[in-house]
Design an enzyme around this catalytic site. Structure first.
Site, PDB file in Angstrom:
ATOM      1  N   SER A  10       0.724  -1.251  -0.151  1.00  0.00           N
ATOM      2  CA  SER A  10       0.080   0.013  -0.031  1.00  0.00           C
ATOM      3  C   SER A  10       0.973   1.197   0.056  1.00  0.00           C
ATOM      4  O   SER A  10       1.619   1.605   0.937  1.00  0.00           O
ATOM      5  CB  SER A  10      -0.908   0.128   1.122  1.00  0.00           C
ATOM      6  N   HIS A  35      -0.996  -1.175  -4.502  1.00  0.00           N
ATOM      7  CA  HIS A  35      -2.360  -0.639  -3.823  1.00  0.00           C
ATOM      8  C   HIS A  35      -2.197   0.987  -3.668  1.00  0.00           C
ATOM      9  O   HIS A  35      -1.422   1.299  -2.854  1.00  0.00           O
ATOM     10  CB  HIS A  35      -2.688  -1.267  -2.696  1.00  0.00           C
ATOM     11  N   ASP A  37      -4.462   4.320  -2.579  1.00  0.00           N
ATOM     12  CA  ASP A  37      -5.640   4.824  -1.571  1.00  0.00           C
ATOM     13  C   ASP A  37      -5.858   6.279  -2.443  1.00  0.00           C
ATOM     14  O   ASP A  37      -4.987   7.198  -2.045  1.00  0.00           O
ATOM     15  CB  ASP A  37      -5.275   4.731  -0.250  1.00  0.00           C
ATOM     16  N   MET A  39      -8.453   9.589  -1.491  1.00  0.00           N
ATOM     17  CA  MET A  39      -9.327  10.011  -0.442  1.00  0.00           C
ATOM     18  C   MET A  39      -9.793  11.461  -0.876  1.00  0.00           C
ATOM     19  O   MET A  39      -8.896  12.075  -1.500  1.00  0.00           O
ATOM     20  CB  MET A  39      -8.731   9.978   0.644  1.00  0.00           C
ATOM     21  N   HIS A  68      -7.888   1.928  -4.804  1.00  0.00           N
ATOM     22  CA  HIS A  68      -9.155   1.886  -3.620  1.00  0.00           C
ATOM     23  C   HIS A  68      -9.411   3.195  -3.445  1.00  0.00           C
ATOM     24  O   HIS A  68      -8.861   4.015  -2.757  1.00  0.00           O
ATOM     25  CB  HIS A  68      -8.482   1.311  -2.364  1.00  0.00           C
ATOM     26  N   MET A  70     -11.511   6.045  -1.503  1.00  0.00           N
ATOM     27  CA  MET A  70     -12.303   6.228  -0.459  1.00  0.00           C
ATOM     28  C   MET A  70     -13.107   7.545  -0.546  1.00  0.00           C
ATOM     29  O   MET A  70     -12.522   8.520   0.225  1.00  0.00           O
ATOM     30  CB  MET A  70     -11.596   5.984   0.887  1.00  0.00           C
ATOM     31  N   MET A 139     -12.629  -4.195   5.067  1.00  0.00           N
ATOM     32  CA  MET A 139     -11.675  -3.441   5.662  1.00  0.00           C
ATOM     33  C   MET A 139     -11.480  -3.884   7.161  1.00  0.00           C
ATOM     34  O   MET A 139     -12.304  -4.148   7.986  1.00  0.00           O
ATOM     35  CB  MET A 139     -12.160  -2.095   5.824  1.00  0.00           C
ATOM     36  N   GLY A 147      -1.248   2.531   9.625  1.00  0.00           N
ATOM     37  CA  GLY A 147      -0.817   1.976  10.949  1.00  0.00           C
ATOM     38  C   GLY A 147      -1.427   1.606  11.958  1.00  0.00           C
ATOM     39  O   GLY A 147      -1.174   1.437  12.921  1.00  0.00           O
ATOM     40  N   ASP A 177      -7.395  -5.498   4.036  1.00  0.00           N
ATOM     41  CA  ASP A 177      -6.615  -4.101   4.073  1.00  0.00           C
ATOM     42  C   ASP A 177      -6.460  -3.503   5.537  1.00  0.00           C
ATOM     43  O   ASP A 177      -7.660  -3.235   6.031  1.00  0.00           O
ATOM     44  CB  ASP A 177      -7.010  -3.107   2.662  1.00  0.00           C
ATOM     45  N   GLY A 178      -5.536  -3.179   6.066  1.00  0.00           N
ATOM     46  CA  GLY A 178      -5.515  -2.612   7.291  1.00  0.00           C
ATOM     47  C   GLY A 178      -4.778  -3.532   8.515  1.00  0.00           C
ATOM     48  O   GLY A 178      -5.437  -4.701   8.799  1.00  0.00           O
TER      49      GLY A 178
END
Length: 218
Positions: A10, A35, A37, A39, A68, A70, A139, A147, A177-178
């Site tokens: 990620s 990956h 992200d 946002m 991904h 969001m 998720m 983190g 993921d996470g």
């Protein structure tokens, strides 16, 4: 389904001051996908990677780009992300645009489509869409911040999704993921996860190739 999971570092956990070098570092370390992200500061209280940043590193590798989003209105982002080089776009079921409209808009570009859902969203919410998508992403942390620690009840969601996929013989990946680490990955893989998204565990390591190898053998 492959017996070994594919590993998707990620890029949110990368050092943005040398973003291109970070991409190259994890590709050289054996990443199966990358990956990204996206946002909007509204759907989640944070901003991630922009389409321009994705486009800037697209010519560095032919590793698939797993994007991904969001965001509150995913339909606004699809054209720009496809142009930037996305090979798959995963949107959130909780977003405000109608899910089938988003699925259709992504598929119209001949790329893969995924649906993600947040920790407090019931698994039943995404099950009606499984036959129309390529990936489902429960998720394992609250979306928007890297983190965080892996939320354990994600494992039950993975098991439910895996059973549903097997029952109907759907052809799709389960990603997680996470909080994905060497410690949390094995249980997820055992229950049916085929793609492991890991940020901090890979990018903060001095030996990302070892972390990727260990996750792949989880």
């Amino acid at each position: 389904m492959s017996s070994k999971p594919r590993i998707a570092p990620s890029l949110l956990a990368a050092d943005f001051s040398c973003f291109g070098d970070e991409v190259q570092r994890v590709v050289n370390a054996g990443a199966d996908l990358l990956h990204f992200d996206i946002m909007d500061g509204e759907f989640v209280p944070n901003f991630g990677i922009s389409p321009l940043m994705i486009a800037a590193v697209r010519d560095k590798t032919d590793v698939p780009f797993d994007v991904h989003i969001m965001v509150t209105h995913p339909l606004r982002y699809i054209d720009a992300l496809v142009e930037a080089g996305a090979d798959m776009i995963t949107f959130h079921i909780e977003s405000h645009d109608e899910p089938y409209a988003v699925i259709s808009a992504i598929k119209a570009h001949n790329i893969k489509v995924g649906i993600a859902f947040s920790p407090n969203t019931p698994t039943d919410t995404v099950i009606p869409y499984l036959s129309d998508i390529d990936l489902v992403l429960p998720m394992s942390v609250e979306p928007g911040l890297g983190g965080q620690k892996f939320i354990e009840n994600t494992l039950a969601k993975i098991e439910t999704l895996s059973q549903e996929i097997q029952k109907h013989q759907y052809q799709l990946d389960i990603s997680v993921d996470g909080g994905v680490t060497i410690e949390t990955a094995p249980a997820a893989v055992q229950l049916g996860v085929t793609i492991l998204v890991a940020g901090t565990a890979i990018f903060k390591s001095q030996q990302p190739e070892t972390v990727i190898k260990n996750l792949r053998n989880a």
